[in-house]
Design a protein around this motif. Structure first.
Motif, PDB file in Angstrom:
ATOM      1  N   TYR A   1       0.857  -1.186   0.000  1.00 29.21           N
ATOM      2  CA  TYR A   1       0.000   0.000   0.000  1.00 29.21           C
ATOM      3  C   TYR A   1       0.899   1.244   0.000  1.00 29.21           C
ATOM      4  O   TYR A   1       1.738   1.402   0.907  1.00 29.21           O
ATOM      5  CB  TYR A   1      -0.907   0.007   1.233  1.00 29.21           C
ATOM      6  CG  TYR A   1      -1.976  -1.057   1.190  1.00 29.21           C
ATOM      7  CD1 TYR A   1      -3.080  -0.924   0.348  1.00 29.21           C
ATOM      8  CD2 TYR A   1      -1.881  -2.206   1.973  1.00 29.21           C
ATOM      9  CE1 TYR A   1      -4.068  -1.899   0.292  1.00 29.21           C
ATOM     10  CE2 TYR A   1      -2.856  -3.190   1.923  1.00 29.21           C
ATOM     11  CZ  TYR A   1      -3.947  -3.032   1.084  1.00 29.21           C
ATOM     12  OH  TYR A   1      -4.908  -4.000   1.020  1.00 29.21           O
TER      13      TYR A   1
ATOM     14  N   THR B   1       0.165 -13.672   6.187  1.00 27.50           N
ATOM     15  CA  THR B   1      -1.115 -14.138   6.734  1.00 27.50           C
ATOM     16  C   THR B   1      -0.913 -14.921   8.024  1.00 27.50           C
ATOM     17  O   THR B   1      -1.716 -14.810   8.963  1.00 27.50           O
ATOM     18  CB  THR B   1      -1.860 -14.988   5.689  1.00 27.50           C
ATOM     19  OG1 THR B   1      -2.035 -14.194   4.512  1.00 27.50           O
ATOM     20  CG2 THR B   1      -3.218 -15.416   6.209  1.00 27.50           C
TER      21      THR B   1
ATOM     22  N   ASN C   1      -0.459 -12.192  10.538  1.00 29.69           N
ATOM     23  CA  ASN C   1      -1.634 -11.331  10.715  1.00 29.69           C
ATOM     24  C   ASN C   1      -2.771 -12.031  11.450  1.00 29.69           C
ATOM     25  O   ASN C   1      -3.383 -11.460  12.354  1.00 29.69           O
ATOM     26  CB  ASN C   1      -2.131 -10.849   9.343  1.00 29.69           C
ATOM     27  CG  ASN C   1      -1.140  -9.918   8.674  1.00 29.69           C
ATOM     28  OD1 ASN C   1      -0.350  -9.268   9.342  1.00 29.69           O
ATOM     29  ND2 ASN C   1      -1.166  -9.876   7.354  1.00 29.69           N
TER      30      ASN C   1
ATOM     31  N   LEU D   1      -2.695  -6.171  10.241  1.00 24.58           N
ATOM     32  CA  LEU D   1      -3.219  -6.006   8.889  1.00 24.58           C
ATOM     33  C   LEU D   1      -2.124  -6.248   7.860  1.00 24.58           C
ATOM     34  O   LEU D   1      -0.947  -5.992   8.132  1.00 24.58           O
ATOM     35  CB  LEU D   1      -3.779  -4.597   8.710  1.00 24.58           C
ATOM     36  CG  LEU D   1      -4.905  -4.189   9.654  1.00 24.58           C
ATOM     37  CD1 LEU D   1      -5.412  -2.791   9.293  1.00 24.58           C
ATOM     38  CD2 LEU D   1      -6.048  -5.184   9.617  1.00 24.58           C
TER      39      LEU D   1
ATOM     40  N   GLU E   1      -1.475  -5.602  -1.137  1.00 25.77           N
ATOM     41  CA  GLU E   1      -2.829  -5.889  -1.627  1.00 25.77           C
ATOM     42  C   GLU E   1      -3.029  -7.393  -1.814  1.00 25.77           C
ATOM     43  O   GLU E   1      -4.121  -7.911  -1.556  1.00 25.77           O
ATOM     44  CB  GLU E   1      -3.046  -5.155  -2.947  1.00 25.77           C
ATOM     45  CG  GLU E   1      -3.054  -3.640  -2.801  1.00 25.77           C
ATOM     46  CD  GLU E   1      -3.257  -2.937  -4.137  1.00 25.77           C
ATOM     47  OE1 GLU E   1      -3.689  -3.611  -5.092  1.00 25.77           O
ATOM     48  OE2 GLU E   1      -2.979  -1.735  -4.229  1.00 25.77           O
TER      49      GLU E   1
ATOM     50  N   ALA F   1      -3.920  -9.047   1.386  1.00 23.62           N
ATOM     51  CA  ALA F   1      -5.291  -8.734   1.805  1.00 23.62           C
ATOM     52  C   ALA F   1      -6.302  -9.640   1.115  1.00 23.62           C
ATOM     53  O   ALA F   1      -7.437  -9.786   1.578  1.00 23.62           O
ATOM     54  CB  ALA F   1      -5.600  -7.269   1.492  1.00 23.62           C
TER      55      ALA F   1
ATOM     56  N   TYR G   1      -6.879 -14.890   5.356  1.00 22.91           N
ATOM     57  CA  TYR G   1      -7.065 -13.557   5.936  1.00 22.91           C
ATOM     58  C   TYR G   1      -8.515 -13.100   5.746  1.00 22.91           C
ATOM     59  O   TYR G   1      -9.157 -12.619   6.678  1.00 22.91           O
ATOM     60  CB  TYR G   1      -6.105 -12.562   5.291  1.00 22.91           C
ATOM     61  CG  TYR G   1      -6.309 -11.144   5.787  1.00 22.91           C
ATOM     62  CD1 TYR G   1      -5.758 -10.730   6.989  1.00 22.91           C
ATOM     63  CD2 TYR G   1      -7.081 -10.233   5.062  1.00 22.91           C
ATOM     64  CE1 TYR G   1      -5.963  -9.450   7.462  1.00 22.91           C
ATOM     65  CE2 TYR G   1      -7.293  -8.949   5.527  1.00 22.91           C
ATOM     66  CZ  TYR G   1      -6.726  -8.561   6.724  1.00 22.91           C
ATOM     67  OH  TYR G   1      -6.958  -7.282   7.189  1.00 22.91           O
ATOM     68  N   LYS G   2      -9.018 -13.284   4.519  1.00 19.79           N
ATOM     69  CA  LYS G   2     -10.386 -12.842   4.240  1.00 19.79           C
ATOM     70  C   LYS G   2     -11.414 -13.627   5.056  1.00 19.79           C
ATOM     71  O   LYS G   2     -12.489 -13.128   5.364  1.00 19.79           O
ATOM     72  CB  LYS G   2     -10.682 -12.982   2.740  1.00 19.79           C
ATOM     73  CG  LYS G   2      -9.824 -12.055   1.880  1.00 19.79           C
ATOM     74  CD  LYS G   2     -10.147 -12.199   0.420  1.00 19.79           C
ATOM     75  CE  LYS G   2     -11.460 -11.520   0.081  1.00 19.79           C
ATOM     76  NZ  LYS G   2     -11.697 -11.499  -1.386  1.00 19.79           N
TER      77      LYS G   2
ATOM     78  N   LEU H   1     -10.649  -9.511  10.869  1.00 19.56           N
ATOM     79  CA  LEU H   1      -9.684  -8.776  10.058  1.00 19.56           C
ATOM     80  C   LEU H   1     -10.200  -8.419   8.678  1.00 19.56           C
ATOM     81  O   LEU H   1      -9.893  -7.353   8.139  1.00 19.56           O
ATOM     82  CB  LEU H   1      -8.394  -9.589   9.945  1.00 19.56           C
ATOM     83  CG  LEU H   1      -7.670  -9.848  11.276  1.00 19.56           C
ATOM     84  CD1 LEU H   1      -6.513 -10.807  11.053  1.00 19.56           C
ATOM     85  CD2 LEU H   1      -7.173  -8.543  11.874  1.00 19.56           C
TER      86      LEU H   1
ATOM     87  N   ALA I   1      -9.751  -4.222   6.642  1.00 14.77           N
ATOM     88  CA  ALA I   1      -8.570  -3.986   5.804  1.00 14.77           C
ATOM     89  C   ALA I   1      -8.635  -2.618   5.131  1.00 14.77           C
ATOM     90  O   ALA I   1      -7.598  -1.980   4.896  1.00 14.77           O
ATOM     91  CB  ALA I   1      -8.439  -5.085   4.758  1.00 14.77           C
ATOM     92  N   TYR I   2      -9.840  -2.138   4.864  1.00 13.47           N
ATOM     93  CA  TYR I   2      -9.991  -0.851   4.174  1.00 13.47           C
ATOM     94  C   TYR I   2      -9.415   0.311   4.982  1.00 13.47           C
ATOM     95  O   TYR I   2      -9.084   1.379   4.438  1.00 13.47           O
ATOM     96  CB  TYR I   2     -11.474  -0.588   3.885  1.00 13.47           C
ATOM     97  CG  TYR I   2     -12.291  -0.154   5.085  1.00 13.47           C
ATOM     98  CD1 TYR I   2     -12.470   1.193   5.383  1.00 13.47           C
ATOM     99  CD2 TYR I   2     -12.882  -1.088   5.939  1.00 13.47           C
ATOM    100  CE1 TYR I   2     -13.216   1.606   6.476  1.00 13.47           C
ATOM    101  CE2 TYR I   2     -13.628  -0.699   7.040  1.00 13.47           C
ATOM    102  CZ  TYR I   2     -13.798   0.641   7.304  1.00 13.47           C
ATOM    103  OH  TYR I   2     -14.536   1.041   8.396  1.00 13.47           O
TER     104      TYR I   2
ATOM    105  N   THR J   1      -6.604   0.752   6.186  1.00  8.33           N
ATOM    106  CA  THR J   1      -5.238   1.111   5.798  1.00  8.33           C
ATOM    107  C   THR J   1      -5.234   2.299   4.848  1.00  8.33           C
ATOM    108  O   THR J   1      -4.302   3.104   4.839  1.00  8.33           O
ATOM    109  CB  THR J   1      -4.547  -0.102   5.141  1.00  8.33           C
ATOM    110  OG1 THR J   1      -4.502  -1.163   6.096  1.00  8.33           O
ATOM    111  CG2 THR J   1      -3.123   0.229   4.714  1.00  8.33           C
TER     112      THR J   1
END
Length: 468
Positions: free
Chosen positions: A146, A378, A381, A387, A391, A394, A399-400, A405, A409-410, A412
């Motif tokens: 990011y 992951t 995390n 986090l 990308e 994520a 993770y999803k 979590l 994630a948004y 960030t």
């Protein structure tokens, strides 16, 4: 007699053949062993040392896993070199962690890779303790970091660390209290989106907190950390304040924004939205008040979900799991100070720093290119509630699938950071004393601001820029 003669000849022949074969076998084995020995002797093992603070061992364990990936790569390349990572965890205070690194550096015994939070970048770089890692920003492995996270490890125009993780400081809100106040399920669940769109502002948060206390739905409207820490600067940024001037490399005392910051913390105390004596409480009291439903809005951190599962903070349930947390709490950004404004959070990323004395930088850089792999991110995390920094991480299925979590994630994209300047610590300490003074009623925000300016001029001298 003739038969006996033939038998003796046969035995002699077999014996000769066996001897020859045995001799050949021995020679081949010897040759093979010699060859293997030569190969083993030719393989150079490079040991890279790494150190991290307790308790999150995955920060260095992932370097060991990355070394396995790197060694497979080196083997495929036909290179006779392998990497071994030796790890060490540090138990103790942050001050002791930094001090022991400096002492170890002076005696040439510091780790090659040093894991620390990003605000340490300034003194590590200025002191010559670490070396730049600008090549990582151009590396394919770091291509989907990011972009905002590079700010956390950039100082004086150089990248000094490999981003290891990040987190978010959300505002937790108690769903049960809002239900008691008459909020519908749709209103409760849509609150994070309204905050994100600037439709629910900081003034709205204060208004709802007052209503919760006055109606008896909550004992306290707001709760924040009881000791000094990064969270207090969220409000400075929220009011448009500046903390650091990268051009001049100076800490900024933004008087207008700091006055609003102090006024906010003064107001929530004057309106009895926070517990009396909050700044002298233990963390265990804070966690207990939150999970037992005494507080509507808690300015916390995503890692608190891990904390609440480690101790018996809930009076009836004891430890609570993430499913319970998500059933009873929502998480949102800090609402914008003004309607239509930008909500924010603040992150405190950790990074891998490389000692300026470390040899084999080429291998270390390749190791760092592997440790950012989505699988390894992951592992860390999910286990420690942090986090992803890329990308691709994520989008990792594990993770999803995490009930907590995956939904934040948004944040960030809305995050901010503390300065990497070594003058931040004295600045932070002085601001915390000012917040303490206004919350305890010893000073008005204006009086605290005036005293703070005197303190900062004395502490930071030519490292300080003042914005009137």
């Amino acid at each position: 007699m003739e038969k006996l003669k033939h038998l003796m000849i046969l035995v002699l022949c077999l014996g000769f053949t066996f001897t020859v074969l045995a001799g050949c076998s021995t020679d081949e084995d010897a040759a093979g062993n010699e060859s293997a020995g030569q190969e083993n002797e030719a393989v150079e093992v490079v040991t890279i040392t790494a150190q991290a603070p307790s308790p999150e061992t995955t920060r260095v364990d992932n370097l060991v896993r990355a070394a396995e990936m790197l060694n497979e790569e080196l083997e495929k390349e036909g290179q006779n070199i392998r990497v071994e990572v030796e790890t060490q965890m540090f138990e103790g205070s942050w001050e002791d962690y930094y001090r022991q690194f400096m002492l170890a550096f002076q005696s040439g015994k510091e780790p090659d890779i040093y894991v620390a939070s990003h605000p340490n970048t300034g003194w590590l770089a200025d002191g010559g303790y670490i070396q730049p890692l600008d090549e990582l920003k151009e590396s394919e492995a770091y291509a989907d970091v990011y972009p905002v996270l590079w700010d956390a490890v950039t100082y004086k125009g150089h990248v000094w660390g490999a981003i290891q993780d990040t987190e978010a400081r959300p505002v937790f809100y108690n769903k049960n209290i809002l239900r008691e106040m008459g909020w519908s399920e749709e209103e409760i669940e849509s609150l994070p989106e309204k905050v994100k769109n600037g439709e629910f502002t900081l003034d709205d948060l204060l208004r709802v907190a007052e209503e919760a206390v006055s109606s008896g739905a909550a004992k306290y409207g707001i709760l924040h950390r009881p000791v000094n820490g990064p969270d207090f600067q969220v409000m400075l940024y929220n009011f448009g304040g500046q903390l650091y001037d990268p051009e001049e490399n100076k800490i900024v005392f933004d008087k207008e924004a700091v006055l609003k910051q102090l006024s906010f913390f003064h107001e929530i105390a004057q309106k009895n939205l926070i517990p009396e004596g909050l700044l002298s409480m233990e963390w265990s009291n804070i966690h207990s008040m939150v999970v037992n439903g005494e507080v509507l809005f808690y300015f916390g951190g995503i890692w608190n979900i891990y904390n609440w599962g480690q101790d018996d903070f809930h009076k009836e349930l004891g430890k609570v799991d993430p499913e319970w947390v998500m059933e009873n709490f929502g998480m949102m950004l800090y609402p914008a100070a003004e309607e239509g404004g930008q909500p924010i959070t603040l992150s405190h990323p950790f990074a891998y720093f490389v000692s300026s004395n470390a040899e084999h930088k080429d291998l270390i850089v390749r190791l760092l290119e592997h440790v950012i792999h989505p699988d390894l991110q992951t592992i860390h995390n999910v286990e420690t509630y942090h986090l992803p920094v890329t990308e691709s991480a994520a989008e990792h299925p594990d993770y999803k699938a995490n009930i907590t979590l995956g939904d934040i994630a948004y944040m960030t994209e809305y995050t901010t950071f503390l300065p990497n300047h070594e003058g931040y610590e004295p600045y932070s300490n002085a601001v915390f004393k000012a917040i303490e003074a206004v919350q305890l009623g010893r000073q008005t925000p204006e009086e605290a601001l005036e005293a703070l300016e005197v303190q900062l001029k004395n502490d930071l001298r030519d490292q300080l820029t003042i914005l009137e």
